[in-house]
Design a protein around this motif. Structure first.
Motif, PDB file in Angstrom:
ATOM      1  N   UNK A 293       0.858  -1.186   0.000  1.00  0.00           N
ATOM      2  CA  UNK A 293       0.000   0.000   0.000  1.00  0.00           C
ATOM      3  C   UNK A 293       0.895   1.237   0.000  1.00  0.00           C
ATOM      4  N   UNK A 294       0.820   2.004  -1.070  1.00  0.00           N
ATOM      5  CA  UNK A 294       1.655   3.202  -1.227  1.00  0.00           C
ATOM      6  C   UNK A 294       0.742   4.427  -1.327  1.00  0.00           C
ATOM      7  N   UNK A 295       0.206   4.812  -0.183  1.00  0.00           N
ATOM      8  CA  UNK A 295      -0.702   5.970  -0.107  1.00  0.00           C
ATOM      9  C   UNK A 295       0.094   7.173   0.378  1.00  0.00           C
ATOM     10  N   UNK A 296       0.292   8.118  -0.520  1.00  0.00           N
ATOM     11  CA  UNK A 296       1.101   9.303  -0.204  1.00  0.00           C
ATOM     12  C   UNK A 296       0.228  10.577  -0.255  1.00  0.00           C
ATOM     13  N   UNK A 297      -0.378  10.932   0.848  1.00  0.00           N
ATOM     14  CA  UNK A 297      -0.285  10.438   2.225  1.00  0.00           C
ATOM     15  C   UNK A 297      -1.659  10.564   2.869  1.00  0.00           C
ATOM     16  N   UNK A 298      -2.003   9.677   3.826  1.00  0.00           N
ATOM     17  CA  UNK A 298      -3.296   9.783   4.508  1.00  0.00           C
ATOM     18  C   UNK A 298      -3.466  11.152   5.165  1.00  0.00           C
ATOM     19  N   UNK A 310     -10.394  11.475   8.789  1.00  0.00           N
ATOM     20  CA  UNK A 310     -10.444  10.115   9.345  1.00  0.00           C
ATOM     21  C   UNK A 310      -9.522   9.143   8.601  1.00  0.00           C
ATOM     22  N   UNK A 311      -8.721   9.624   7.655  1.00  0.00           N
ATOM     23  CA  UNK A 311      -7.908   8.744   6.815  1.00  0.00           C
ATOM     24  C   UNK A 311      -6.989   7.831   7.627  1.00  0.00           C
ATOM     25  N   UNK A 312      -6.312   8.372   8.617  1.00  0.00           N
ATOM     26  CA  UNK A 312      -5.336   7.588   9.380  1.00  0.00           C
ATOM     27  C   UNK A 312      -6.005   6.413  10.086  1.00  0.00           C
ATOM     28  N   UNK A 313      -7.115   6.668  10.760  1.00  0.00           N
ATOM     29  CA  UNK A 313      -7.826   5.600  11.464  1.00  0.00           C
ATOM     30  C   UNK A 313      -8.423   4.603  10.478  1.00  0.00           C
ATOM     31  N   UNK A 339       6.031   3.894   3.406  1.00  0.00           N
ATOM     32  CA  UNK A 339       5.685   4.922   4.388  1.00  0.00           C
ATOM     33  C   UNK A 339       6.822   5.932   4.542  1.00  0.00           C
ATOM     34  N   UNK A 340       6.445   7.091   5.062  1.00  0.00           N
ATOM     35  CA  UNK A 340       7.407   8.066   5.575  1.00  0.00           C
ATOM     36  C   UNK A 340       7.308   8.038   7.095  1.00  0.00           C
ATOM     37  N   UNK A 341       8.302   8.557   7.759  1.00  0.00           N
ATOM     38  CA  UNK A 341       8.273   8.636   9.223  1.00  0.00           C
ATOM     39  C   UNK A 341       7.370   9.786   9.618  1.00  0.00           C
ATOM     40  N   UNK A 342       6.060   9.539   9.531  1.00  0.00           N
ATOM     41  CA  UNK A 342       5.061  10.590   9.689  1.00  0.00           C
ATOM     42  C   UNK A 342       3.927  10.111  10.565  1.00  0.00           C
ATOM     43  N   UNK A 343       3.327  11.020  11.299  1.00  0.00           N
ATOM     44  CA  UNK A 343       2.168  10.693  12.133  1.00  0.00           C
ATOM     45  C   UNK A 343       0.911  10.486  11.291  1.00  0.00           C
ATOM     46  N   UNK A 344       1.043  10.577   9.986  1.00  0.00           N
ATOM     47  CA  UNK A 344      -0.088  10.249   9.113  1.00  0.00           C
ATOM     48  C   UNK A 344      -0.419   8.758   9.199  1.00  0.00           C
ATOM     49  N   UNK A 345       0.507   7.972   9.756  1.00  0.00           N
ATOM     50  CA  UNK A 345       0.315   6.525   9.896  1.00  0.00           C
ATOM     51  C   UNK A 345       0.263   6.157  11.381  1.00  0.00           C
ATOM     52  N   UNK A 346      -0.676   5.298  11.735  1.00  0.00           N
ATOM     53  CA  UNK A 346      -0.801   4.796  13.102  1.00  0.00           C
ATOM     54  C   UNK A 346       0.099   3.563  13.225  1.00  0.00           C
TER      55      UNK A 346
END
Length: 525
Positions: A293-298, A310-313, A339-346
């Motif tokens: 999954x290459x979603x740039x970025x939630x 609500x994308x991240x959840x 992923x990137x080292x981002x809080x966009x991902x849980x």
């Protein structure tokens, strides 16, 4: 007078006798209850008629002359089929131009004893008038049309071939084969080498040597359309899928920069199920070994794509459902994320349902207008972020180190210096570092003396500064043999999952892939 009467009576009896004998020889003769005397037939003049009685005969047997008063194409007397007064020959049945045994041999030759590619199943042969109908005992392995889908075990398949000459004249043949399974490289107890492969129309393939050094290929890209996963069935995709013959796993990377519709595809429970089911369908259709999954970025629309708070959840909920379905379908298949080292991902919750995180540790200076590194291993004055800082964040957010796969860049970023005085690390550039060079181009420039390769020992990053009498010079930041080797050593030092790179096509000579392999092999020793 008596004598006269006697003579007349004798003549009368003689005539009557002759008449009676003649009548008895006639097939329809008189009312005599005794059977007629049959003519023995003679034909001395060879006209196929009896010289005595004039009846047509052959081999001593009467031949019916045939009459057809009711026009039903059959003789009214004997019931035989006839035309122009002559019997039609008996139907000898269908006679092909080759024997049935020869046809069987030709059918057998179509199916090899072991199958690894699609098989052409002919509907017939030029040498024969028969039609062939093929029926596979396992359409998941080989369809009735000969399309082969290989799995990971050898699968015996029988073909029942119906040979049809007519509705009433058919034969059958059974031909046996084995669909050979793929024997993939094991992923356990090793550092993974993951290649992202952007297979554009100009893609010419991967060398056998490079395939020896790669464990997993992420074919890039599939997309999301109307809430479902899609991928174009192209010659490039088929070529990449064929690399499983070398033991390399092939996954599908979904998304990429600017790929939209992720947000809508995971917004509701119904949408997530629809999206997840479509991914499983693609995996089954092409036998993909995993999904990336290459979603740039939630949560962000910076790439011009829809987003929602609500994308991240929702992404986490989606991955939980997709992970369960992938493992139910095939336990060894992988769910990975770019992923990137981002809080966009849980990351804490995603760690329970994602096999590997492909950490995009490059493009760190893409928006800078100063000569900073874009893919450094460590941070310093010329690298505000780095592989090490990104890995540290993920581990602090709860990601196990062995699920982290760090990224290398098989390309460089470049921009001109603003002045000759700026021709140094950190110097001012006329533009941001948006333009790219492939490593192949950079390597060629190094080999022909156009570029002089440099290395930042602190950041563990390669770079080039060009100068000229009439120009301010140019800055190029990239991953070279030295920086890639340092990253591989770091993978062992931090007990990470491995290394990945974007993308294979930009290292046509395989220099960086060989450097990765050499570094890992040295660590094993």
């Amino acid at each position: 007078m008596k004598r006269y009467i006697t003579i007349v009576l004798t003549l009368f009896l003689l005539v009557l006798s002759v008449f009676t004998i003649t009548s008895c020889n006639n097939n329809n003769g008189g009312n005599n209850t005794n059977p007629p005397v049959e003519c023995t037939h003679e034909d001395k003049n060879d006209d196929e008629l009896c010289d005595k009685c004039g009846v047509a005969f052959k081999d001593g047997i009467d031949v019916c002359t045939h009459k057809d008063a009711d026009d039903n194409a059959k003789c009214d007397i004997c019931g035989a089929d006839f035309e122009d007064g002559k019997d039609l020959p008996d139907d000898p049945g269908f006679v092909d131009t080759i024997s049935l045994e020869e046809l069987y041999a030709m059918i057998d030759a179509v199916i090899p004893s072991e199958v690894t590619t699609d098989v052409r199943l002919p509907r017939g042969f030029d040498e024969s008038l028969a039609f062939l109908y093929w029926y596979s005992s396992n359409e998941e392995a080989i369809t009735n049309g000969g399309k082969v889908t290989r799995g990971y075990e050898d699968v015996p398949v029988s073909f029942r071939v119906v040979i049809k000459y007519s509705e009433t004249e058919t034969y059958e043949r059974v031909v046996n084969t084995v669909v050979k399974g793929f024997h993939l490289k094991p992923l356990e107890n090793k550092k993974l080498v993951v290649a992202y492969l952007y297979a554009s129309a100009g893609f010419s393939g991967i060398s056998e040597e490079s395939l020896e050094y790669v464990d997993y290929i992420n074919y890039s890209f599939g997309g999301v359309t109307d809430g479902k996963a899609v991928v174009s069935d192209t010659a490039q995709l088929r070529k990449v899928l064929s690399y499983r013959d070398y033991g390399v796993r092939v996954g599908l990377a979904l998304g990429g920069w600017g790929s939209g519709d992720f947000s809508n595809a995971v917004r509701t429970k119904e949408a997530r199920t629809k999206f997840a089911d479509s991914i499983i369908e693609l995996m089954k259709k092409y036998n993909f070994d995993g999904i990336d999954i290459d979603w740039e970025y939630p949560g962000s629309s910076v790439a011009g794509i829809p987003s929602h708070y609500t994308d991240t959840a929702n992404l986490t909920l989606f991955c939980q459902e997709l992970y369960a379905k992938i493992k139910a379908y095939r336990p060894d298949a992988l769910l990975t994320m770019a992923v990137a080292a981002s809080t966009a991902f849980d990351f804490k919750n995603l760690s329970n349902c994602v096999d590997y995180f492909n950490l995009m540790t490059y493009d760190h200076s893409i928006g800078d207008s100063n000569a900073y590194h874009h893919a450094s291993l460590y941070s310093n004055s010329y690298a505000h972020t780095s592989v090490n800082s990104a890995v540290t964040k993920l581990i602090n957010w709860g990601v196990p180190s062995n699920k982290i796969v760090i990224g290398a860049a098989f390309y460089g970023r470049t921009a001109p210096f603003a002045s000759k005085n700026d021709a140094k690390l950190g110097g001012k550039l006329t533009t941001t570092l948006s333009k790219t060079f492939s490593y192949t181009q950079i390597e060629e420039g190094i080999k022909n003396g156009t570029y002089i390769e440099m290395y930042d020992e602190v950041a563990c990053a390669n770079y080039i500064i060009t100068t000229g009498a009439n120009t301010a010079g140019r800055f190029i930041t990239y991953d070279g043999v030295e920086s890639v080797t340092a990253k591989c050593n770091y993978v062992y030092e931090k007990e990470l999952g491995g290394i990945m790179f974007w993308d294979y096509t930009q290292d046509k000579n395989g220099t960086l892939i060989i450097a990765i392999n050499n570094a890992f092999e040295k660590q094993k020793d």
